[in-house]
Enzyme design. Sequence first.
Site, PDB file in Angstrom:
ATOM      1  CG  ASN A  34      -1.758   1.174   1.544  1.00 23.12           C
ATOM      2  OD1 ASN A  34      -1.095   2.055   2.151  1.00 23.12           O
ATOM      3  ND2 ASN A  34      -2.939   1.324   0.978  1.00 23.12           N
ATOM      4  CB  CYS A  67      -5.693  -1.977  -0.860  1.00 23.04           C
ATOM      5  SG  CYS A  67      -4.494  -0.271  -0.977  1.00 23.04           S
TER       6      CYS A  67
END
Length: 95
Positions: A34, A67
Amino acid sequence: ANTIGKFASGIADSSFLSTLMALKCPLVFAPAMNCNMLEHIAVKENIKKITSWGVSIIEPDIGELACGDTGKGRMADPEIIVERINNILLKKDNN
């Protein structure tokens, strides 16, 4: 982030990390995570630490992440990873 952090701290609590600690060949990490994790000071410091040991880092790409976020952290294109590894092994890449 976890693997890089453990490696940077000398933690070898898996067969993979134990193997990394024992290797004497060039090491190359191609992190993917991320974008907020990648920008965290702990991750940045761990990457800085392992690169000071001679570990090569293949920077992640910018794009859509697993994500659902968009930013830097997407795994580099596999062809780029292979090319960089070949260059490192042939001593054509100093990064």
